[in-house]
Design an enzyme around this catalytic site. Structure first.
Site, mmCIF file in Angstrom:
data_model
loop_
_atom_site.group_PDB
_atom_site.id
_atom_site.type_symbol
_atom_site.label_atom_id
_atom_site.label_comp_id
_atom_site.label_asym_id
_atom_site.label_seq_id
_atom_site.Cartn_x
_atom_site.Cartn_y
_atom_site.Cartn_z
ATOM 1 N N ASP A 1 0.624 -1.427 -0.038
ATOM 2 C CA ASP A 1 -0.157 0.106 0.153
ATOM 3 C C ASP A 1 1.115 1.259 -0.295
ATOM 4 O O ASP A 1 1.676 1.373 0.526
ATOM 5 C CB ASP A 1 -0.612 -0.038 1.279
ATOM 6 C CG ASP A 1 -1.632 -0.933 1.103
ATOM 7 O OD1 ASP A 1 -2.389 -1.530 -0.252
ATOM 8 O OD2 ASP A 1 -2.350 -1.516 2.736
ATOM 9 N N ARG A 2 0.180 2.871 -0.621
ATOM 10 C CA ARG A 2 1.516 3.768 -0.495
ATOM 11 C C ARG A 2 1.690 4.039 0.517
ATOM 12 O O ARG A 2 2.726 4.474 1.154
ATOM 13 C CB ARG A 2 0.269 4.537 -1.418
ATOM 14 C CG ARG A 2 0.966 6.162 -1.108
ATOM 15 C CD ARG A 2 -0.723 7.342 -1.661
ATOM 16 N NE ARG A 2 -1.309 7.738 -2.390
ATOM 17 C CZ ARG A 2 -0.509 7.649 -3.266
ATOM 18 N NH1 ARG A 2 0.235 9.268 -3.475
ATOM 19 N NH2 ARG A 2 -1.638 7.893 -4.847
#
Length: 210
Positions: free
Chosen positions: A54-55
């Site tokens: 995930d970012r």
């Protein structure tokens, strides 16, 4: 850069950076930086995304430098034979201090994730094993080993336990002292796609987690 050979590129992804471009076509992604690095040595070179973080998650990520290596590595991920260890700083204390969270998650077209019943046609099993490494009463450091790689799996698991990941307001956190979600992929272990030898790579846990 953590490691590189003819088949692999292993990197320590920073928090708040996309693994690969999304529909908004962001230019500065981990993948774009890795492609630039490979092309610096060989203008015909390339690297392929094998899995994603995930970012908001930092830590170790492997990319493949050939299609054959990509297929082999993705097969290992699909077979659940890749060992993936994460460190999460969570709010509160966990009792018991170790256990397994087994849920079923569904991702909609807007990339939102929610827990569903096991018989839901779009539900996918998510299995997370956790162990509390340390606690100061307000927060705890938790080691999480995941068998499956669902989107937001660890964040959903910690919310399910009532100890959300620090900074993860979407899943119930009330504090964010470091301006990020406190989740880090600390280790990745698999069989090298060319030699079949077991290899393990680790990304140092950021000091803000201590």
């Amino acid at each position: 850069m953590l490691f590189e050979d003819d088949a692999l590129l292993v990197v320590n992804k920073p928090a708040n950076q996309l693994s690969v471009a999304n529909d908004r076509l962001e230019v500065d992604t981990l993948h774009s930086r890795c492609v630039e690095h490979v092309k610096h040595a060989d203008r015909n070179g390339w690297c392929f995304i094998v899995h994603r973080l995930d970012r908001d998650t930092s830590g170790v990520m492997v990319l493949a430098k050939s299609k054959d290596a990509k297929r082999e590595l993705q097969a290992q991920f699909a077979d659940r034979s890749v060992h993936r260890l994460y460190i999460a700083q969570v709010e509160g204390q966990r009792d018991p201090e170790s256990g397994t969270v087994r849920t079923w998650l569904m991702e909609d077209k807007h990339l939102n994730v929610k827990a569903v019943n096991p018989d839901h046609p779009q539900g996918k099993e998510a299995i997370s094993h956790y162990n509390v490494a340390s606690s100061n009463g307000d927060t705890s450091l938790v080691e999480v080993m995941i068998e499956t790689g669902r989107r937001h799996q660890i964040r959903m698991a910690m919310q399910h336990l009532g100890t959300p990941v620090v900074g993860d307001e979407k899943h119930g956190a009330t504090s964010n002292p470091n301006g990020r979600i406190m989740l880090h992929a600390s280790a990745l272990e698999f069989l090298h796609p060319e030699t079949d030898d077991p290899v393990r790579f680790e990304a140092p846990v950021p000091r803000t987690f201590v």
